[in-house]
Design a protein around this motif. Structure first.
Motif, short mmCIF file in Angstrom:
data_model
loop_
_atom_site.label_atom_id
_atom_site.label_comp_id
_atom_site.label_asym_id
_atom_site.label_seq_id
_atom_site.Cartn_x
_atom_site.Cartn_y
_atom_site.Cartn_z
N HIS A 43 -47.80 -77.19 -1.52
CA HIS A 43 -48.48 -76.56 -1.86
C HIS A 43 -50.00 -76.42 -0.80
O HIS A 43 -49.74 -77.50 -0.28
CB HIS A 43 -49.65 -76.14 -3.03
CG HIS A 43 -48.72 -75.54 -4.16
ND1 HIS A 43 -47.83 -74.66 -4.39
CD2 HIS A 43 -47.90 -76.18 -5.61
CE1 HIS A 43 -47.28 -75.22 -5.48
NE2 HIS A 43 -46.79 -76.21 -6.09
N THR A 44 -50.54 -75.59 -0.49
CA THR A 44 -52.19 -75.24 0.60
C THR A 44 -53.21 -75.33 -0.68
O THR A 44 -52.85 -74.45 -1.52
CB THR A 44 -51.98 -74.91 0.60
OG1 THR A 44 -50.98 -75.14 1.88
CG2 THR A 44 -53.22 -74.87 2.07
N ILE A 45 -54.01 -76.37 -0.87
CA ILE A 45 -55.65 -75.79 -1.11
C ILE A 45 -56.93 -76.25 -0.90
O ILE A 45 -56.25 -76.73 0.36
CB ILE A 45 -55.87 -77.11 -2.12
CG1 ILE A 45 -54.53 -77.47 -3.31
CG2 ILE A 45 -57.12 -76.90 -3.25
CD1 ILE A 45 -54.73 -78.93 -3.98
N SER A 64 -52.34 -72.09 -2.91
CA SER A 64 -51.15 -71.25 -3.00
C SER A 64 -50.47 -70.66 -3.95
O SER A 64 -49.62 -69.60 -4.21
CB SER A 64 -50.68 -72.30 -2.04
OG SER A 64 -49.82 -73.13 -2.81
N LYS A 65 -50.75 -71.30 -5.30
CA LYS A 65 -49.99 -70.76 -6.52
C LYS A 65 -50.49 -69.37 -7.02
O LYS A 65 -49.44 -68.68 -7.69
CB LYS A 65 -50.57 -71.37 -7.40
CG LYS A 65 -49.78 -73.16 -7.41
CD LYS A 65 -50.04 -74.05 -9.36
CE LYS A 65 -48.81 -75.40 -9.57
NZ LYS A 65 -49.65 -75.78 -10.08
N GLU A 66 -52.23 -69.28 -6.68
CA GLU A 66 -52.42 -67.79 -6.89
C GLU A 66 -51.88 -66.92 -6.16
O GLU A 66 -51.71 -65.68 -5.95
CB GLU A 66 -54.13 -67.38 -6.58
CG GLU A 66 -54.75 -68.40 -7.45
CD GLU A 66 -56.38 -68.48 -6.69
OE1 GLU A 66 -57.30 -67.49 -6.50
OE2 GLU A 66 -56.73 -68.69 -6.03
N LEU A 67 -51.26 -66.91 -5.17
CA LEU A 67 -50.28 -65.55 -4.31
C LEU A 67 -49.03 -65.57 -4.82
O LEU A 67 -48.73 -64.39 -4.62
CB LEU A 67 -49.33 -66.70 -2.80
CG LEU A 67 -50.42 -66.50 -1.76
CD1 LEU A 67 -50.22 -67.72 -0.31
CD2 LEU A 67 -51.77 -65.96 -1.14
N LYS A 68 -48.49 -66.43 -5.65
CA LYS A 68 -47.10 -66.21 -6.49
C LYS A 68 -47.75 -64.47 -7.66
O LYS A 68 -47.04 -64.17 -8.16
CB LYS A 68 -46.53 -67.44 -7.25
CG LYS A 68 -46.16 -68.50 -6.80
CD LYS A 68 -44.70 -68.61 -7.39
CE LYS A 68 -44.67 -70.25 -6.24
NZ LYS A 68 -44.01 -69.37 -4.74
N ASN A 69 -48.73 -65.29 -8.25
CA ASN A 69 -49.38 -64.01 -8.92
C ASN A 69 -49.52 -62.38 -8.38
O ASN A 69 -49.91 -61.59 -8.64
CB ASN A 69 -51.15 -64.47 -9.88
CG ASN A 69 -50.55 -65.53 -10.97
OD1 ASN A 69 -49.29 -65.94 -11.15
ND2 ASN A 69 -52.00 -66.52 -10.69
N MET A 70 -49.74 -62.68 -7.08
CA MET A 70 -50.48 -61.24 -6.05
C MET A 70 -48.76 -60.50 -5.85
O MET A 70 -49.02 -60.30 -4.82
CB MET A 70 -50.70 -61.77 -5.32
CG MET A 70 -52.55 -61.63 -5.52
SD MET A 70 -53.66 -62.59 -4.21
CE MET A 70 -54.69 -62.25 -4.96
N GLY A 71 -48.05 -62.12 -6.16
CA GLY A 71 -46.18 -60.94 -5.39
C GLY A 71 -45.50 -62.05 -4.79
O GLY A 71 -44.48 -61.59 -4.21
N GLY A 74 -42.26 -65.79 -1.00
CA GLY A 74 -41.93 -67.28 -0.10
C GLY A 74 -42.05 -68.53 -1.33
O GLY A 74 -43.16 -68.67 -2.07
N SER A 75 -41.98 -69.48 0.04
CA SER A 75 -42.12 -70.82 -0.39
C SER A 75 -44.01 -71.15 -0.98
O SER A 75 -44.50 -70.51 -0.34
CB SER A 75 -41.88 -71.51 0.09
OG SER A 75 -41.88 -73.30 -0.04
N GLY A 76 -44.29 -71.75 -1.46
CA GLY A 76 -46.42 -72.25 -1.43
C GLY A 76 -46.52 -73.17 0.33
O GLY A 76 -47.49 -73.66 -0.14
N LYS A 77 -45.19 -74.52 0.82
CA LYS A 77 -45.11 -74.57 1.34
C LYS A 77 -44.93 -74.35 2.80
O LYS A 77 -45.74 -75.34 3.61
CB LYS A 77 -44.74 -75.83 0.84
CG LYS A 77 -42.94 -75.98 1.24
CD LYS A 77 -41.91 -77.33 1.27
CE LYS A 77 -40.67 -77.44 0.84
NZ LYS A 77 -40.93 -78.78 0.43
#
Length: 193
Positions: A43-45, A64-71, A74-77
């Motif tokens: 992840h990126t913080i 970067s976990k917040e991106l998953k909530n936005m759809g 891809g990978s978080g890293k």
């Protein structure tokens, strides 16, 4: 460990390799907001932090976990996720009337075009003013994932299914990464602004 009456034990965080107190002292002396970027294995913080006598105060944070909530599929890293995390943090900061900061990358090594600098570019594109040199930032094509598309086109179907199995499992073809990246960036623009 050294012995003798003049030996002074270093602070615990310095012994563990977690804090460079010399660099931290220089950042404290600037008396500005800090854009703190930490890149982990997955992840990126990104945070906007102020220094106070009672301890550091986090004003804005993006993960970067917040991106998953936005759809984001891809990978978080990867570099694209790092850019989008920086962009999200920058948009949140602008919304809270924070206009500038200085980069704090901790003990991470300074490598041209790395995920740290992709995150910095995202914050810059969001509107934050951060002192930097343009030569360290990654190329726009790399941030969008164009290099992944070129690589995926060079593979046959079986190899592509094997190399990009995690993307395909989530329903994202490697050939669609730049378009997906752009759609998430636009979604951040709409939701945060």
């Amino acid at each position: 460990m050294a012995h003798g009456s003049r030996y002074k034990v270093a602070f615990k965080r310095r012994r563990e390799g977690k804090t460079d107190y010399g660099a931290r002292l220089k950042l404290i002396g600037l008396d500005k907001h800090r854009l703190v970027i930490r890149v982990t294995g997955n992840h990126t913080i990104t945070q906007i932090v102020d220094i106070e006598l009672s301890g550091d105060q986090t004003l804005i944070s993006a993960h970067s976990k917040e991106l998953k909530n936005m759809g984001w599929l891809g990978s978080g890293k990867n570099i694209s996720a790092a850019y989008l995390t920086g962009y999200l943090c920058g948009k949140k900061a602008i919304k809270e009337k924070i206009e500038g900061a200085v980069l704090d990358m901790g003990l991470q090594s300074s490598t041209k075009g790395s995920r740290v600098y992709a995150t910095l570019k995202g914050a810059l594109d969001a509107g934050l003013e951060i002192p930097h040199k343009d030569v360290i930032l990654p190329d726009e094509d790399r941030i969008k994932g164009e290099h992944i598309v070129q690589y995926a086109k060079s593979l046959d179907k079986a190899e592509m299914d094997k190399k990009f199995s995690q993307y395909l499992k989530k329903g994202l073809s490697p050939l669609e990464i730049p378009d997906h990246f752009q759609s998430i960036k636009e979604k951040i623009e709409k939701e945060v602004s």
